[in-house]
Design a protein around this motif. Structure first.
Motif, PDB file in Angstrom:
ATOM      1  N   GLN A 126      -7.514   9.239   2.605  1.00  0.00           N
ATOM      2  CA  GLN A 126      -8.061  10.510   3.095  1.00  0.00           C
ATOM      3  C   GLN A 126      -9.585  10.524   2.905  1.00  0.00           C
ATOM      4  N   LEU A 127     -10.016  10.074   1.743  1.00  0.00           N
ATOM      5  CA  LEU A 127     -11.453  10.034   1.451  1.00  0.00           C
ATOM      6  C   LEU A 127     -12.169   9.098   2.436  1.00  0.00           C
ATOM      7  N   ALA A 128     -11.543   7.927   2.701  1.00  0.00           N
ATOM      8  CA  ALA A 128     -12.167   6.956   3.609  1.00  0.00           C
ATOM      9  C   ALA A 128     -12.288   7.521   5.021  1.00  0.00           C
ATOM     10  N   ALA A 129     -11.297   8.339   5.403  1.00  0.00           N
ATOM     11  CA  ALA A 129     -11.261   8.828   6.789  1.00  0.00           C
ATOM     12  C   ALA A 129     -11.979  10.155   6.975  1.00  0.00           C
ATOM     13  N   GLU A 130     -11.808  11.063   6.020  1.00  0.00           N
ATOM     14  CA  GLU A 130     -12.176  12.456   6.298  1.00  0.00           C
ATOM     15  C   GLU A 130     -13.564  12.870   5.869  1.00  0.00           C
ATOM     16  N   THR A 131     -14.159  12.177   4.888  1.00  0.00           N
ATOM     17  CA  THR A 131     -15.503  12.626   4.505  1.00  0.00           C
ATOM     18  C   THR A 131     -16.436  12.349   5.678  1.00  0.00           C
ATOM     19  N   ASP A 132     -17.420  13.216   5.785  1.00  0.00           N
ATOM     20  CA  ASP A 132     -18.315  13.165   6.926  1.00  0.00           C
ATOM     21  C   ASP A 132     -19.390  12.099   6.678  1.00  0.00           C
ATOM     22  N   ALA A 133     -18.936  10.802   6.681  1.00  0.00           N
ATOM     23  CA  ALA A 133     -19.863   9.713   6.330  1.00  0.00           C
ATOM     24  C   ALA A 133     -20.228   8.907   7.567  1.00  0.00           C
ATOM     25  N   ASP A 134     -21.457   8.419   7.619  1.00  0.00           N
ATOM     26  CA  ASP A 134     -21.851   7.491   8.686  1.00  0.00           C
ATOM     27  C   ASP A 134     -21.233   6.129   8.413  1.00  0.00           C
ATOM     28  N   ILE A 135     -21.072   5.839   7.126  1.00  0.00           N
ATOM     29  CA  ILE A 135     -20.566   4.505   6.765  1.00  0.00           C
ATOM     30  C   ILE A 135     -19.787   4.589   5.451  1.00  0.00           C
ATOM     31  N   VAL A 136     -18.657   3.886   5.419  1.00  0.00           N
ATOM     32  CA  VAL A 136     -17.821   3.851   4.210  1.00  0.00           C
ATOM     33  C   VAL A 136     -18.011   2.485   3.560  1.00  0.00           C
ATOM     34  N   LEU A 137     -18.504   2.473   2.321  1.00  0.00           N
ATOM     35  CA  LEU A 137     -18.650   1.216   1.583  1.00  0.00           C
ATOM     36  C   LEU A 137     -17.368   0.993   0.788  1.00  0.00           C
ATOM     37  N   ASN A 138     -16.643  -0.078   1.134  1.00  0.00           N
ATOM     38  CA  ASN A 138     -15.414  -0.370   0.406  1.00  0.00           C
ATOM     39  C   ASN A 138     -15.712  -1.408  -0.669  1.00  0.00           C
ATOM     40  N   ALA A 139     -15.775  -0.956  -1.909  1.00  0.00           N
ATOM     41  CA  ALA A 139     -16.083  -1.840  -3.049  1.00  0.00           C
ATOM     42  C   ALA A 139     -15.017  -1.722  -4.120  1.00  0.00           C
ATOM     43  N   VAL A 140     -13.755  -1.464  -3.709  1.00  0.00           N
ATOM     44  CA  VAL A 140     -12.679  -1.553  -4.700  1.00  0.00           C
ATOM     45  C   VAL A 140     -12.353  -3.030  -4.861  1.00  0.00           C
ATOM     46  N   SER A 141     -11.623  -3.344  -5.903  1.00  0.00           N
ATOM     47  CA  SER A 141     -11.309  -4.730  -6.160  1.00  0.00           C
ATOM     48  C   SER A 141      -9.838  -4.978  -5.814  1.00  0.00           C
ATOM     49  N   GLY A 142      -9.565  -6.043  -5.055  1.00  0.00           N
ATOM     50  CA  GLY A 142      -8.188  -6.399  -4.734  1.00  0.00           C
ATOM     51  C   GLY A 142      -7.732  -5.866  -3.380  1.00  0.00           C
ATOM     52  N   MET A 143      -6.537  -6.343  -2.944  1.00  0.00           N
ATOM     53  CA  MET A 143      -6.073  -6.013  -1.597  1.00  0.00           C
ATOM     54  C   MET A 143      -5.602  -4.571  -1.438  1.00  0.00           C
ATOM     55  N   ILE A 144      -5.670  -3.785  -2.500  1.00  0.00           N
ATOM     56  CA  ILE A 144      -5.457  -2.342  -2.388  1.00  0.00           C
ATOM     57  C   ILE A 144      -6.495  -1.752  -1.412  1.00  0.00           C
ATOM     58  N   GLY A 145      -7.587  -2.491  -1.199  1.00  0.00           N
ATOM     59  CA  GLY A 145      -8.646  -2.036  -0.284  1.00  0.00           C
ATOM     60  C   GLY A 145      -8.269  -2.078   1.188  1.00  0.00           C
ATOM     61  N   LEU A 146      -7.166  -2.743   1.526  1.00  0.00           N
ATOM     62  CA  LEU A 146      -6.833  -2.919   2.949  1.00  0.00           C
ATOM     63  C   LEU A 146      -6.569  -1.592   3.663  1.00  0.00           C
ATOM     64  N   ARG A 147      -5.696  -0.747   3.067  1.00  0.00           N
ATOM     65  CA  ARG A 147      -5.321   0.476   3.788  1.00  0.00           C
ATOM     66  C   ARG A 147      -6.477   1.473   3.928  1.00  0.00           C
ATOM     67  N   PRO A 148      -7.295   1.701   2.881  1.00  0.00           N
ATOM     68  CA  PRO A 148      -8.450   2.574   3.129  1.00  0.00           C
ATOM     69  C   PRO A 148      -9.427   2.016   4.168  1.00  0.00           C
ATOM     70  N   THR A 149      -9.545   0.685   4.251  1.00  0.00           N
ATOM     71  CA  THR A 149     -10.411   0.115   5.306  1.00  0.00           C
ATOM     72  C   THR A 149      -9.848   0.484   6.672  1.00  0.00           C
ATOM     73  N   LEU A 150      -8.523   0.311   6.835  1.00  0.00           N
ATOM     74  CA  LEU A 150      -7.906   0.644   8.116  1.00  0.00           C
ATOM     75  C   LEU A 150      -8.035   2.137   8.411  1.00  0.00           C
ATOM     76  N   ALA A 151      -7.937   2.968   7.355  1.00  0.00           N
ATOM     77  CA  ALA A 151      -8.055   4.426   7.548  1.00  0.00           C
ATOM     78  C   ALA A 151      -9.461   4.792   8.032  1.00  0.00           C
ATOM     79  N   ALA A 152     -10.474   4.142   7.471  1.00  0.00           N
ATOM     80  CA  ALA A 152     -11.858   4.419   7.905  1.00  0.00           C
ATOM     81  C   ALA A 152     -12.034   4.003   9.365  1.00  0.00           C
TER      82      ALA A 152
END
Ligand code: NDP
Ligand code: MG
Length: 379
Positions: free
Chosen positions: A84-110
């Motif tokens: 939700q955070l990756a998709a809904e915040t009013d950001a020009d760009i989402v920096l994905n700096a979590v560690s591990g493949m847990i990062g996949l779904r928020p990347t897809l959401a953004a």
């Protein structure tokens, strides 16, 4: 420059450096996320005043809400909250700096929400490279590399997209065990492997650098980001970490990108692209270095690198099997439950599992579980 940034993994090595960049550049922080580090996350929320914040660990949700109860900030939790955070915040760009493949779904959401992604989380592309690059193309979303080598390659290719590329020269520091034999690595402890010569990073990537799995994951990352074949990527050990990578064109001209080893430079470039601005870091003084050195990687000692080439050559879910086994193995090594060399041995054996099914999100998540279970059964 006026930019709005959301940072996933804001309390980590990349995340805190990204906030330094945001502060120096005067960027607005739209959202922040961490796993469980309540104290630092609270400080960051107070300093940067994002509209939304995610504390991933659900058992930290209530106490974190209390910490920031006096602020006008929406607190979310869990994987759903992170997406939700990756998709809904009013950001020009989402920096994905979590560690591990847990990062996949928020990347897809953004990407689904049409937001550009600055990607530090290499496991996203290692496991879901096909899906991520395809959806980004369809949605007109940019994936801007943060990993220093990929940022370098990206910069070397700018303006040359019409030229034929022969190969990428991906530089590697060689990590703390450069020049060692397998025999010399039998007794390695986590504290030895956590001493990186040039970079200060999170624990997982530091162990990956010691095994050179990090370089293997970066080969896979580069295949997806730049659309090259694995055999077009040559790993070169460069101990000083001054040349961050190079490209060779069809006329054999080689172009490289240099700078001091400070992640703030590639982090900032991903956030300001296509512009540049002064970065809060030191400048490179080449005469101070005197000489730069280069070596072939030792694929026998560092079998994780060889395994990564094998995984990406096979394609499909093999990179996911390798990555997931490695995530589990690194965690076991940090808990002193397995030896250092066991990481490479079992990661390679995870490639004997079946990875031939199509690359869909559900198959990726299933392959992850299969590989983790395989490791837990055989460690
Ligand atoms: P760290 O371990 O230092 O930081 C990880 C960050 O992610 C922390 O903020 C952590 O929170 C957070 N986090 C972990 N899991 C979750 C989750 N499920 N939900 C929300 N937040 C989460 O890692 P690094 O900064 O070193 O690395 C991050 C990524 O960047 C990795 O993929 C790495 O490979 C890549 N990278 C890192 C480089 C570096 O120099 N560090 C260089 C190139 C790439 P908490 O603090 O609460 O645990
Ligand atoms: Mg790197």
């Amino acid at each position: 420059m006026d930019k709005r940034i959301t940072i996933l993994g804001s309390t980590g090595s990349i995340g805190t450096q990204a906030l330094e960049v945001c502060q120096a550049a005067g960027f607005t922080v739209a959202g922040l996320a961490a796993y469980q580090n309540e104290e630092l996350l609270e400080q960051q929320v107070r300093a940067f005043r994002p509209a939304m914040v995610c504390i991933y660990a659900e058992d930290h949700y209530r106490s974190f809400c209390q910490r920031v109860a006096d602020l006008d900030v929406q607190v979310v939790t869990g994987l759903e909250g992170l997406c939700q955070l990756a998709a809904e915040t009013d950001a020009d760009i989402v920096l994905n700096a979590v560690s591990g493949m847990i990062g996949l779904r928020p990347t897809l959401a953004a990407i689904e929400a049409g937001r550009d992604v600055a990607l530090a989380n290499k496991e996203t592309l290692v496991t879901g490279g096909e899906l991520v690059m395809q959806r980004a193309k369809e949605k007109g979303v940019r994936i801007l590399p943060v990993d220093s080598e990929h940022s370098a390659i990206f910069q070397c290719l700018e303006g040359y997209h019409h030229c034929r590329l022969n190969k990428i020269l991906l530089t590697a520091s060689g990590g703390p065990f450069f020049g060692k034999t397998r025999h010399e690595l039998t007794q390695v402890q986590p504290e030895d492997a956590l001493k990186h010569p040039n970079w200060s990073m999170g624990a997982k990537i530091t162990i990956d650098s010691a095994t050179m799995m990090n370089k293997g994951l970066e080969v896979i990352e580069a295949v997806h980001l730049f659309g090259v074949r694995p055999e077009q990527i040559q790993v070169v050990v460069h101990r000083e970490s001054i040349i961050h990578s190079l490209v060779e064109f069809e006329d054999y001209a080689v172009i490289g990108q240099l700078g001091v080893p400070d992640m703030k430079i590639p982090i900032q470039y991903a956030l300001t692209w296509p512009e540049r601005m002064p970065c809060p870091t030191k400048r490179l003084n080449l005469a101070e270095w005197g000489k730069l050195t280069f070596f072939e990687p030792d694929l026998e000692t560092f079998d994780c690198l060889a395994a990564a080439y094998d995984a990406i050559q096979r394609g499909g879910l093999y990179p996911t099997l390798l990555n997931s086994a490695n995530e589990q193995l690194v965690s076991l090594f940090l808990q002193r439950k397995i030896s250092f060399l066991r990481i490479g041995e079992l990661a390679r054996r995870a490639l004997e599992l079946d990875g031939s099914r199509p690359v869909t999100l559900s198959n990726i998540l299933e392959a992850e579980q299969t590989a983790r279970n395989f490791v837990l059964e055989h460690c």
